[in-house]
Design a protein around this motif. Structure first.
Motif, PDB file in Angstrom:
ATOM      1  N   TYR A   1      92.895  47.604   2.543  1.00 38.51           N
ATOM      2  CA  TYR A   1      92.330  48.198   3.748  1.00 38.51           C
ATOM      3  C   TYR A   1      93.380  48.208   4.858  1.00 38.51           C
ATOM      4  N   GLU A   2      93.226  49.162   5.752  1.00 39.19           N
ATOM      5  CA  GLU A   2      94.131  49.270   6.888  1.00 39.19           C
ATOM      6  C   GLU A   2      93.750  48.235   7.949  1.00 39.19           C
ATOM      7  N   THR A   3      94.707  47.901   8.789  1.00 41.12           N
ATOM      8  CA  THR A   3      94.440  47.095   9.972  1.00 41.12           C
ATOM      9  C   THR A   3      94.980  47.859  11.171  1.00 41.12           C
ATOM     10  N   ALA A   4      94.475  47.521  12.357  1.00 39.81           N
ATOM     11  CA  ALA A   4      94.833  48.325  13.521  1.00 39.81           C
ATOM     12  C   ALA A   4      95.170  47.426  14.706  1.00 39.81           C
ATOM     13  N   GLU A   5      96.192  47.817  15.448  1.00 42.83           N
ATOM     14  CA  GLU A   5      96.627  47.033  16.605  1.00 42.83           C
ATOM     15  C   GLU A   5      95.553  47.002  17.689  1.00 42.83           C
ATOM     16  N   TRP A   6      94.714  48.063  17.766  1.00 45.20           N
ATOM     17  CA  TRP A   6      93.678  48.047  18.792  1.00 45.20           C
ATOM     18  C   TRP A   6      92.723  46.883  18.610  1.00 45.20           C
ATOM     19  N   GLU A   7      92.543  46.431  17.367  1.00 43.33           N
ATOM     20  CA  GLU A   7      91.655  45.293  17.136  1.00 43.33           C
ATOM     21  C   GLU A   7      92.202  44.029  17.784  1.00 43.33           C
ATOM     22  N   VAL A   8      93.518  43.846  17.674  1.00 47.00           N
ATOM     23  CA  VAL A   8      94.162  42.692  18.304  1.00 47.00           C
ATOM     24  C   VAL A   8      94.058  42.797  19.821  1.00 47.00           C
ATOM     25  N   GLU A   9      94.408  43.960  20.347  1.00 47.36           N
ATOM     26  CA  GLU A   9      94.398  44.156  21.798  1.00 47.36           C
ATOM     27  C   GLU A   9      92.994  44.002  22.364  1.00 47.36           C
ATOM     28  N   ASN A  10      92.000  44.543  21.657  1.00 47.39           N
ATOM     29  CA  ASN A  10      90.626  44.474  22.145  1.00 47.39           C
ATOM     30  C   ASN A  10      90.117  43.040  22.132  1.00 47.39           C
ATOM     31  N   SER A  11      90.454  42.305  21.076  1.00 43.74           N
ATOM     32  CA  SER A  11      90.017  40.916  21.006  1.00 43.74           C
ATOM     33  C   SER A  11      90.626  40.094  22.135  1.00 43.74           C
ATOM     34  N   ARG A  12      91.901  40.290  22.375  1.00 41.55           N
ATOM     35  CA  ARG A  12      92.549  39.578  23.485  1.00 41.55           C
ATOM     36  C   ARG A  12      91.876  39.917  24.825  1.00 41.55           C
ATOM     37  N   ALA A  13      91.714  41.202  25.086  1.00 42.42           N
ATOM     38  CA  ALA A  13      91.183  41.627  26.382  1.00 42.42           C
ATOM     39  C   ALA A  13      89.769  41.112  26.608  1.00 42.42           C
ATOM     40  N   GLU A  14      88.935  41.204  25.590  1.00 45.17           N
ATOM     41  CA  GLU A  14      87.545  40.777  25.748  1.00 45.17           C
ATOM     42  C   GLU A  14      87.431  39.262  25.881  1.00 45.17           C
ATOM     43  N   CYS A  15      88.178  38.525  25.062  1.00 45.99           N
ATOM     44  CA  CYS A  15      88.133  37.064  25.157  1.00 45.99           C
ATOM     45  C   CYS A  15      88.702  36.580  26.491  1.00 45.99           C
ATOM     46  N   ALA A  16      89.644  37.340  27.056  1.00 44.79           N
ATOM     47  CA  ALA A  16      90.243  36.968  28.334  1.00 44.79           C
ATOM     48  C   ALA A  16      89.260  37.082  29.490  1.00 44.79           C
ATOM     49  N   THR A  17      88.172  37.812  29.316  1.00 45.36           N
ATOM     50  CA  THR A  17      87.163  37.836  30.378  1.00 45.36           C
ATOM     51  C   THR A  17      86.511  36.469  30.539  1.00 45.36           C
ATOM     52  N   MET A  18      86.537  35.655  29.484  1.00 47.57           N
ATOM     53  CA  MET A  18      86.027  34.280  29.564  1.00 47.57           C
ATOM     54  C   MET A  18      87.136  33.294  29.887  1.00 47.57           C
ATOM     55  N   LEU A  19      88.293  33.475  29.252  1.00 44.87           N
ATOM     56  CA  LEU A  19      89.408  32.537  29.375  1.00 44.87           C
ATOM     57  C   LEU A  19      90.667  33.347  29.695  1.00 44.87           C
ATOM     58  N   PRO A  20      90.920  33.632  30.959  1.00 41.04           N
ATOM     59  CA  PRO A  20      91.967  34.605  31.332  1.00 41.04           C
ATOM     60  C   PRO A  20      93.342  34.319  30.756  1.00 41.04           C
ATOM     61  N   ALA A  21      93.694  33.049  30.550  1.00 40.35           N
ATOM     62  CA  ALA A  21      95.056  32.722  30.102  1.00 40.35           C
ATOM     63  C   ALA A  21      95.386  33.288  28.736  1.00 40.35           C
ATOM     64  N   VAL A  22      94.379  33.619  27.918  1.00 41.08           N
ATOM     65  CA  VAL A  22      94.679  34.071  26.552  1.00 41.08           C
ATOM     66  C   VAL A  22      95.161  35.519  26.517  1.00 41.08           C
ATOM     67  N   ARG A  23      94.987  36.254  27.607  1.00 44.02           N
ATOM     68  CA  ARG A  23      95.399  37.665  27.594  1.00 44.02           C
ATOM     69  C   ARG A  23      96.889  37.808  27.276  1.00 44.02           C
ATOM     70  N   ASP A  24      97.714  36.954  27.854  1.00 42.35           N
ATOM     71  CA  ASP A  24      99.158  37.064  27.678  1.00 42.35           C
ATOM     72  C   ASP A  24      99.757  35.843  26.979  1.00 42.35           C
ATOM     73  N   ALA A  25      98.932  35.013  26.381  1.00 43.45           N
ATOM     74  CA  ALA A  25      99.434  33.807  25.711  1.00 43.45           C
ATOM     75  C   ALA A  25     100.237  34.189  24.471  1.00 43.45           C
ATOM     76  N   PRO A  26     101.304  33.445  24.166  1.00 40.32           N
ATOM     77  CA  PRO A  26     102.107  33.744  22.971  1.00 40.32           C
ATOM     78  C   PRO A  26     101.268  33.706  21.692  1.00 40.32           C
ATOM     79  N   GLU A  27     101.483  34.688  20.833  1.00 39.22           N
ATOM     80  CA  GLU A  27     100.744  34.770  19.566  1.00 39.22           C
ATOM     81  C   GLU A  27     101.343  33.795  18.552  1.00 39.22           C
ATOM     82  N   VAL A  28     100.484  33.065  17.876  1.00 45.40           N
ATOM     83  CA  VAL A  28     100.910  32.147  16.824  1.00 45.40           C
ATOM     84  C   VAL A  28     100.820  32.827  15.462  1.00 45.40           C
ATOM     85  N   ARG A  29      99.674  33.422  15.173  1.00 41.36           N
ATOM     86  CA  ARG A  29      99.490  34.147  13.917  1.00 41.36           C
ATOM     87  C   ARG A  29      98.265  35.042  14.067  1.00 41.36           C
TER      88      ARG A  29
END
Length: 407
Positions: A272-300
């Motif tokens: 199956y394909e994967t899409a970068e928008w899924e990563v970006e959307n997850s970051r943006a939405e979760c950052a509404t609760m915990l703002p620091a995760v929007r730009d936090a370094p990615e581990v995996r």
């Protein structure tokens, strides 16, 4: 070479290992086969949330009750496979206050412990929580380490006489006169297994396994992304207080948090394909609760595939706010009398799924023995090093908990 056993369980995720353990504890001779290492499918690629049931409380009472019951059992029997973090459901300005009230009332009705926190209390519990938080409710969510959980179930099955085979893909279920007469296994095993019963616990791959026996199990798998980013000090799991949607869960790990997730239907759980928008959307939405995760370094980052059962999905029209039920299917009416499939469900309810399946299998075998998995602790439960050695032995390290297992 031919191996004889009472039951073959196909699939070495949480449910398959749970079925093998349950049956072995009842005195049934079991052989578990997994095409890769244990938990290499859906179980080891989840977000690692042990649900309290609060996520589903207002929309699915049955599913919520299953979750809180299993949440309590696993906290008792699974030891270091679980991290008891607690959880918060966070209301933001755009979230419907009536939804918050309905969820809280439903939790109280079901018996899920819940306490409302003011914005100040919520931010005290979670440093860095959004300044926009209106209120929050505290619930007994937790974190599960699936690699450990699956390995411990398999080890207990083995201690009670089961055989656990990894690198053992099923190549054929040979049917003669309405029964499976042989399970042809390839890989490192390369042998035939003969059994009285076969259990198909292959999760998102259950349809493919069933097809080899000429029966139909209609799955509708969906992919979801998990993004682990650097973040220190998050205590409880964070959930957004709205209808379940993309990017509404933040799961704490040591020095990291896991952000999730999305839901996109896929045709093939292996391709199956994967899409970068899924990563970006997850970051943006979760950052509404915990703002620091929007730009936090990615581990995996990883994707997992949910083992959704198509008739169940059709009945609830794909609504993510309804807990995924599980189904134990017998295939006698399709011409294969000794095959049972267990489909759907979620990691939190794996033990209950295994119990229901083992009950069905034992009835067919004429075995009169009760389930013991809710009372007996898993082997190594109190010793992380023992658990991690079992994970290594069974080849079951997965991305969900690779930051914890083997450290």
């Amino acid at each position: 070479m031919t191996r004889n056993t009472d039951v073959v369980v196909v699939g070495g995720g949480a449910t398959g290992a749970g079925v093998a353990r349950d049956l072995a504890l009842r005195g049934v001779d079991v052989t578990l086969v997994e095409r890769g290492g244990l938990s290499s499918g859906t179980s080891g690629r989840s977000h690692g949330l042990l649900h309290s049931g609060a996520r589903y409380a207002e929309s699915d009472e049955v599913g919520a009750r299953e979750c809180i019951e299993e949440n309590r059992i696993l906290k008792d029997v699974a030891g270091e496979c679980i991290r008891d973090t607690g959880g918060l459901f966070v209301q933001l300005p755009d979230d419907d206050p009536e939804y918050f009230e309905a969820k809280r009332a439903a939790c109280e009705e079901i018996g899920i412990p819940v306490e409302t926190l003011s914005p100040e209390e919520a931010r005290e519990a979670v440093p860095g929580l959004s300044e926009d938080v209106v209120r929050a409710m505290e619930v007994p969510d937790a974190v599960v380490y699936p690699s450990r959980l699956v390995a411990a179930n398999a080890a207990d099955a083995r201690e009670h006489g089961a055989t656990v085979l990894t690198d053992a893909p099923v190549e054929d279920l040979r049917v003669e006169e309405g029964r499976i007469v042989g399970v042809d296994v390839g890989g490192a095993v390369d042998e035939e297994i003969r059994a009285e019963r076969v259990v198909n616990a292959a999760g998102a791959w259950a349809g493919k396994v069933a097809e080899t026996a000429g029966v139909d199990v209609e799955m509708r798998p969906t992919r979801g992304v998990m993004v682990s980013v650097e973040h220190e000090g998050l205590g409880p799991v964070l959930n957004r207080t709205r209808d379940p949607d993309d990017g509404d869960i933040v799961v704490p790990h040591d020095g990291e948090v896991v952000l999730g997730t999305t839901s996109v239907e896929v045709e093939d759980p292996d391709d199956y394909e994967t899409a970068e928008w899924e990563v970006e959307n997850s970051r943006a939405e979760c950052a509404t609760m915990l703002p620091a995760v929007r730009d936090a370094p990615e581990v995996r980052t990883w994707w997992g595939v949910r083992p959704l059962y198509a008739p169940d999905e059709d009945s609830r029209h794909g609504a993510r706010g309804i807990s995924r039920g599980f189904f134990v299917l017998d295939h006698a009416d399709e011409g294969v009398e000794n095959l049972t499939s267990v489909v759907g469900g979620k990691l939190t309810t794996y033990r209950q799924m295994a119990e229901a399946t083992a009950d069905r299998v034992c009835e067919a075998l004429g075995v009169d023995a009760d389930c013991r998995t809710a009372e007996e602790r898993l082997p190594g439960a109190d010793d992380p090093e023992t658990l991690d050695s079992l994970v290594e032995e069974f080849g079951g390290a997965g991305p969900t908990d690779e930051d914890v297992v083997g450290r």
